[in-house]
Design a protein around this motif. Structure first.
Motif, PDB file in Angstrom:
ATOM      1  N   MET A  78       9.120  14.459 -30.737  1.00 20.19           N
ATOM      2  CA  MET A  78       9.452  15.974 -31.598  1.00 20.19           C
ATOM      3  C   MET A  78       9.423  16.926 -31.074  1.00 20.19           C
ATOM      4  O   MET A  78      10.431  17.525 -31.394  1.00 20.19           O
ATOM      5  N   PHE A  81      12.327  16.489 -29.036  1.00 17.13           N
ATOM      6  CA  PHE A  81      13.909  16.111 -29.718  1.00 17.13           C
ATOM      7  C   PHE A  81      14.178  18.015 -29.890  1.00 17.13           C
ATOM      8  O   PHE A  81      15.447  18.480 -30.055  1.00 17.13           O
ATOM      9  N   GLY A 131      16.078  19.210 -36.096  1.00 13.31           N
ATOM     10  CA  GLY A 131      14.553  19.658 -34.870  1.00 13.31           C
ATOM     11  C   GLY A 131      14.138  20.512 -34.660  1.00 13.31           C
ATOM     12  O   GLY A 131      12.770  20.744 -34.947  1.00 13.31           O
ATOM     13  N   ALA A 134      11.371  18.426 -37.729  1.00 13.15           N
ATOM     14  CA  ALA A 134      10.448  17.648 -36.571  1.00 13.15           C
ATOM     15  C   ALA A 134       9.612  18.760 -35.973  1.00 13.15           C
ATOM     16  O   ALA A 134       8.166  18.058 -36.235  1.00 13.15           O
ATOM     17  N   ALA A 135       9.561  19.632 -35.711  1.00 13.51           N
ATOM     18  CA  ALA A 135       8.637  20.134 -34.704  1.00 13.51           C
ATOM     19  C   ALA A 135       8.091  20.649 -35.478  1.00 13.51           C
ATOM     20  O   ALA A 135       6.488  21.365 -35.210  1.00 13.51           O
ATOM     21  N   ILE A 138       4.878  18.659 -36.756  1.00 12.27           N
ATOM     22  CA  ILE A 138       3.919  18.393 -35.646  1.00 12.27           C
ATOM     23  C   ILE A 138       3.550  19.785 -35.722  1.00 12.27           C
ATOM     24  O   ILE A 138       2.114  19.785 -35.761  1.00 12.27           O
TER      25      ILE A 138
END
Length: 193
Positions: A78, A81, A131, A134-135, A138
């Motif tokens: 991630m 990405f 992007g 998703a980051a 995490i």
């Protein structure tokens, strides 16, 4: 007498039409300048986010000399990405700068190019949002972990790694806000035609 009044009225209406046209052109030019400034700010923000995440690396020493624990951005897909999405958005914003300058020079024309920019701006905003989201997920897991899945929060050990990844999210979410403003600015400029 009536003919003179009629001619004076026509002249006044032509002058008011001319001044309103000048005002619309001035507002459109101002919107185009704002578009250029927002594109530069967005490019700097997305470039900064990509660089901050792409250079994130931390190594922890171990009590055994030959074993080291290493955390890099490319260990997590991630984050990879995220870097690719921010790089693509930065490249797009850099390539769209000449079109924005063209809109400043010729503010009365180029409605089709503005529509194309709105479409591409929307696509790039979606890519940047994907992007960054998703980051962010995490980074949240890295800070808090998940007790149900037995994932521990590794930010207690990799402190500078987590600080840099969290910091890079700020520029990316700022870029999303810039894209929202770009789309609104372009929509207003298109509707004023």
């Amino acid at each position: 007498m009536k003919a003179e009044q009629l001619e004076a009225g026509e002249a006044n209406s032509k002058q008011s039409t001319s001044s309103s046209t000048q005002r619309v052109l001035l507002i459109n030019r101002g919107l185009s300048v704002m578009d250029l400034v927002l594109r530069i700010i967005g490019a700097v923000g997305s470039l900064g986010s990509a660089v901050a995440m792409g250079t994130t690396d931390q190594t922890l020493p171990s009590f055994i000399q030959f074993i080291q624990f290493n955390a890099q951005y490319n260990d997590i897909p991630m984050f990879t990405f995220f870097v690719i999405a921010n790089s693509m958005v930065c490249a797009y914003l850099g390539l769209s700068l000449p079109m924005s300058i063209f809109h400043i020079i010729r503010s009365s024309a180029a409605i089709n190019s503005r529509i194309i920019l709105v479409i591409f701006d929307t696509v790039m905003m979606a890519l940047l949002t994907a992007g960054a989201s998703a980051a962010a997920a995490i980074v949240y897991l890295a800070h808090n972990g998940n007790a149900s899945a037995n994932w521990f929060a590794f930010c207690q050990q990799f402190n500078s790694f987590c600080e840099r990844t969290s910091g890079s999210l700020i520029g990316s979410f700022g870029g999303i806000l810039v894209f929202m403003l770009l789309i609104i600015t372009s929509a207003v400029a298109i509707s004023r035609r």
